[in-house]
Design a protein around this motif. Structure first.
Motif, PDB file in Angstrom:
ATOM      1  N   THR A 187       0.847  -1.188   0.000  1.00 29.89           N
ATOM      2  CA  THR A 187       0.000   0.000   0.000  1.00 29.89           C
ATOM      3  C   THR A 187       0.889   1.245   0.000  1.00 29.89           C
ATOM      4  N   LEU A 188       0.307   2.366  -0.380  1.00 27.21           N
ATOM      5  CA  LEU A 188       1.065   3.616  -0.332  1.00 27.21           C
ATOM      6  C   LEU A 188       1.389   4.003   1.106  1.00 27.21           C
ATOM      7  N   GLN A 189       0.564   3.585   2.060  1.00 30.14           N
ATOM      8  CA  GLN A 189       0.876   3.872   3.460  1.00 30.14           C
ATOM      9  C   GLN A 189       2.128   3.116   3.889  1.00 30.14           C
ATOM     10  N   THR A 190       2.267   1.855   3.438  1.00 28.80           N
ATOM     11  CA  THR A 190       3.498   1.106   3.725  1.00 28.80           C
ATOM     12  C   THR A 190       4.682   1.762   3.036  1.00 28.80           C
ATOM     13  N   MET A 191       4.493   2.182   1.796  1.00 31.45           N
ATOM     14  CA  MET A 191       5.564   2.876   1.070  1.00 31.45           C
ATOM     15  C   MET A 191       6.009   4.118   1.851  1.00 31.45           C
ATOM     16  N   LEU A 192       5.052   4.867   2.381  1.00 29.82           N
ATOM     17  CA  LEU A 192       5.372   6.061   3.154  1.00 29.82           C
ATOM     18  C   LEU A 192       6.146   5.702   4.419  1.00 29.82           C
ATOM     19  N   THR A 193       5.716   4.649   5.101  1.00 30.42           N
ATOM     20  CA  THR A 193       6.402   4.229   6.320  1.00 30.42           C
ATOM     21  C   THR A 193       7.855   3.868   6.033  1.00 30.42           C
ATOM     22  N   VAL A 194       8.088   3.118   4.945  1.00 30.91           N
ATOM     23  CA  VAL A 194       9.455   2.759   4.570  1.00 30.91           C
ATOM     24  C   VAL A 194      10.244   4.016   4.196  1.00 30.91           C
ATOM     25  N   ALA A 195       9.634   4.903   3.435  1.00 29.41           N
ATOM     26  CA  ALA A 195      10.324   6.132   3.024  1.00 29.41           C
ATOM     27  C   ALA A 195      10.745   6.970   4.233  1.00 29.41           C
ATOM     28  N   ARG A 196       9.878   7.070   5.221  1.00 31.60           N
ATOM     29  CA  ARG A 196      10.175   7.889   6.406  1.00 31.60           C
ATOM     30  C   ARG A 196      11.248   7.258   7.291  1.00 31.60           C
ATOM     31  N   SER A 197      11.543   5.972   7.072  1.00 30.65           N
ATOM     32  CA  SER A 197      12.595   5.316   7.850  1.00 30.65           C
ATOM     33  C   SER A 197      13.986   5.538   7.245  1.00 30.65           C
ATOM     34  N   LYS A 198      14.029   6.137   6.057  1.00 36.07           N
ATOM     35  CA  LYS A 198      15.287   6.317   5.341  1.00 36.07           C
ATOM     36  C   LYS A 198      15.885   7.699   5.612  1.00 36.07           C
ATOM     37  N   PRO A 199      17.211   7.805   5.520  1.00 36.59           N
ATOM     38  CA  PRO A 199      17.818   9.137   5.596  1.00 36.59           C
ATOM     39  C   PRO A 199      17.430   9.960   4.373  1.00 36.59           C
ATOM     40  N   ALA A 200      17.484  11.257   4.518  1.00 38.87           N
ATOM     41  CA  ALA A 200      17.168  12.138   3.395  1.00 38.87           C
ATOM     42  C   ALA A 200      18.136  11.872   2.244  1.00 38.87           C
ATOM     43  N   PRO A 201      17.636  11.816   1.011  1.00 34.60           N
ATOM     44  CA  PRO A 201      18.534  11.572  -0.130  1.00 34.60           C
ATOM     45  C   PRO A 201      19.464  12.760  -0.362  1.00 34.60           C
ATOM     46  N   ALA A 202      20.581  12.495  -1.014  1.00 34.33           N
ATOM     47  CA  ALA A 202      21.515  13.558  -1.368  1.00 34.33           C
ATOM     48  C   ALA A 202      20.832  14.560  -2.291  1.00 34.33           C
ATOM     49  N   PRO A 203      21.276  15.810  -2.285  1.00 31.58           N
ATOM     50  CA  PRO A 203      20.589  16.864  -3.047  1.00 31.58           C
ATOM     51  C   PRO A 203      20.344  16.555  -4.515  1.00 31.58           C
ATOM     52  N   GLN A 204      21.255  15.845  -5.157  1.00 33.49           N
ATOM     53  CA  GLN A 204      21.102  15.555  -6.582  1.00 33.49           C
ATOM     54  C   GLN A 204      20.658  14.109  -6.845  1.00 33.49           C
ATOM     55  N   ALA A 205      20.147  13.427  -5.828  1.00 37.53           N
ATOM     56  CA  ALA A 205      19.810  12.009  -5.955  1.00 37.53           C
ATOM     57  C   ALA A 205      18.723  11.783  -6.995  1.00 37.53           C
ATOM     58  N   ARG A 206      18.885  10.733  -7.795  1.00 37.02           N
ATOM     59  CA  ARG A 206      17.904  10.347  -8.802  1.00 37.02           C
ATOM     60  C   ARG A 206      17.650   8.846  -8.678  1.00 37.02           C
ATOM     61  N   ALA A 207      16.576   8.381  -9.291  1.00 37.44           N
ATOM     62  CA  ALA A 207      16.178   6.979  -9.218  1.00 37.44           C
ATOM     63  C   ALA A 207      16.673   6.216 -10.437  1.00 37.44           C
ATOM     64  N   TYR A 208      17.205   5.027 -10.208  1.00 38.13           N
ATOM     65  CA  TYR A 208      17.670   4.162 -11.287  1.00 38.13           C
ATOM     66  C   TYR A 208      16.959   2.817 -11.141  1.00 38.13           C
ATOM     67  N   PRO A 209      16.077   2.482 -12.075  1.00 36.00           N
ATOM     68  CA  PRO A 209      15.268   1.275 -11.924  1.00 36.00           C
ATOM     69  C   PRO A 209      16.101  -0.003 -11.974  1.00 36.00           C
ATOM     70  N   ILE A 210      15.629  -0.997 -11.236  1.00 41.33           N
ATOM     71  CA  ILE A 210      16.245  -2.319 -11.260  1.00 41.33           C
ATOM     72  C   ILE A 210      15.676  -3.070 -12.451  1.00 41.33           C
ATOM     73  N   VAL A 211      16.515  -3.357 -13.412  1.00 40.57           N
ATOM     74  CA  VAL A 211      16.055  -4.065 -14.612  1.00 40.57           C
ATOM     75  C   VAL A 211      16.959  -5.260 -14.856  1.00 40.57           C
ATOM     76  N   GLU A 212      16.411  -6.268 -15.481  1.00 37.81           N
ATOM     77  CA  GLU A 212      17.164  -7.478 -15.744  1.00 37.81           C
ATOM     78  C   GLU A 212      18.051  -7.297 -16.971  1.00 37.81           C
ATOM     79  N   VAL A 213      19.095  -8.091 -17.043  1.00 43.16           N
ATOM     80  CA  VAL A 213      19.976  -8.127 -18.203  1.00 43.16           C
ATOM     81  C   VAL A 213      19.495  -9.260 -19.113  1.00 43.16           C
ATOM     82  N   LEU A 214      19.066  -8.926 -20.315  1.00 43.61           N
ATOM     83  CA  LEU A 214      18.596  -9.942 -21.238  1.00 43.61           C
ATOM     84  C   LEU A 214      19.757 -10.398 -22.114  1.00 43.61           C
ATOM     85  N   GLU A 215      20.089 -11.687 -22.050  1.00 46.66           N
ATOM     86  CA  GLU A 215      21.241 -12.192 -22.794  1.00 46.66           C
ATOM     87  C   GLU A 215      20.782 -13.040 -23.963  1.00 46.66           C
TER      88      GLU A 215
END
Length: 201
Positions: free
Chosen positions: A173-201
Motif C-alpha cells: 500500500t502507499l501507506q506502507t511505502m510512506l512508512t518505509v520512506a520515512r525510515s530512510k535518511p534524506a537523499p543527497a541533493p542531486q539524488a535520482r532513481a535508477y530502476p532495477i532491470v534485468e539483463v537480457l542475454e
C-alpha cells in the motif's frame, strides 16, 4: 503545506499518492477513475487540486524502482526524476521488494518475494528481520531450491509455484511505502532513481 509525492509502478498497476507527515492524504489506488492509468502528470494535478495545493508544496519525491515490469518501472522512475529535476528536489528510490516485504512481514516469518522476469528467470528477494536481506535475478528452478532451504515463510509477488500457497500480494500500500520512506535518511541533493532491470542475454 509540505507534501511528499509517492509513486509505485513496478507491480504493473501504477499508484500515485500524496502524503503529509505520516499520513497518505491522496491515493489513486482508492479512486476508480485512475484504475490502470499511467498519466502521472494528470494524477499529480488531481491530487494537488484535491489538497488545494500546488507543485511548490511538494517537498519530497519517492518512487519505486522495481524489480518488476520493465517498461512501467522505467517510466515511473523517469517521471519522478524529471519532476525532481524541474522542482530542484532529490528523488528517494525504494526497492519494490523492501516495500513488499514490509507489507507482508510478521514478527517470526521471513517473506520470499518472486516476480516474473524473462523466462526462465525470476526476481527473487528475501525479507527478514525488518529489512531486505537478499535480492537476486536467477532461474525459477534455482529460486525453488532456495525455498527448500527455508522452514517457514510467506510468499509475495506474482509467481505461483506448485506445492506452495499462492502469493499473498504483489503490491504494498502507499501507506506502507510512506512508512518505509520515512525510515530512510534524506537523499543527497542531486539524488535520482535508477530502476532495477534485468539483463537480457
Amino acid at each position: 503545506m509540505s507534501l511528499m509525492l509517492l509513486l509505485q509502478t513496478s507491480n504493473g498497476v501504477p499508484m500515485l499518492g500524496l502524503a503529509r507527515g505520516g499520513t497518505v492524504v491522496f491515493d489513486t489506488s482508492a479512486l476508480s477513475e485512475w484504475d490502470g492509468s499511467r498519466d502521472y502528470r494528470a494524477m499529480v494535478a488531481a491530487g494537488l487540486n484535491a489538497m488545494g495545493a500546488s507543485l511548490s508544496d511538494l517537498t519530497a519525491i519517492t518512487v519505486d524502482i522495481g524489480p518488476g515490469g520493465m517498461g512501467v518501472t522505467r517510466t515511473g522512475a523517469s517521471f519522478a526524476n524529471a519532476l525532481g529535476f524541474a522542482l530542484g528536489l532529490p528523488v528517494l528510490a525504494l526497492p519494490a521488494f523492501e516495500m513488499l516485504g514490509a507489507q507482508v512481514a510478521t514478527d517470526d516469518r521471513p517473506v520470499v518475494m518472486l516476480r516474473k522476469a524473462a523466462r526462465p528467470y525470476v526476481h527473487y528477494g528475501l525479507y527478514r528481520d525488518g529489512q531486505l536481506a537478499h535480492y537476486e535475478h536467477l532461474t525459477r528452478d534455482a529460486a525453488v531450491e532456495n525455498l527448500k532451504k527455508l522452514d517457514n515463510f510467506d510468499l509475495a509477488g506474482n509467481v505461483t509455484l506448485d506445492g506452495y500457497e499462492p502469493p499473498l500480494t504483489n503490491a504494498a500500500t502507499l501507506q506502507t511505502m510512506l512508512t518505509v520512506a520515512r525510515s530512510k535518511p534524506a537523499p543527497a541533493p542531486q539524488a535520482r532513481a535508477y530502476p532495477i532491470v534485468e539483463v537480457l542475454e
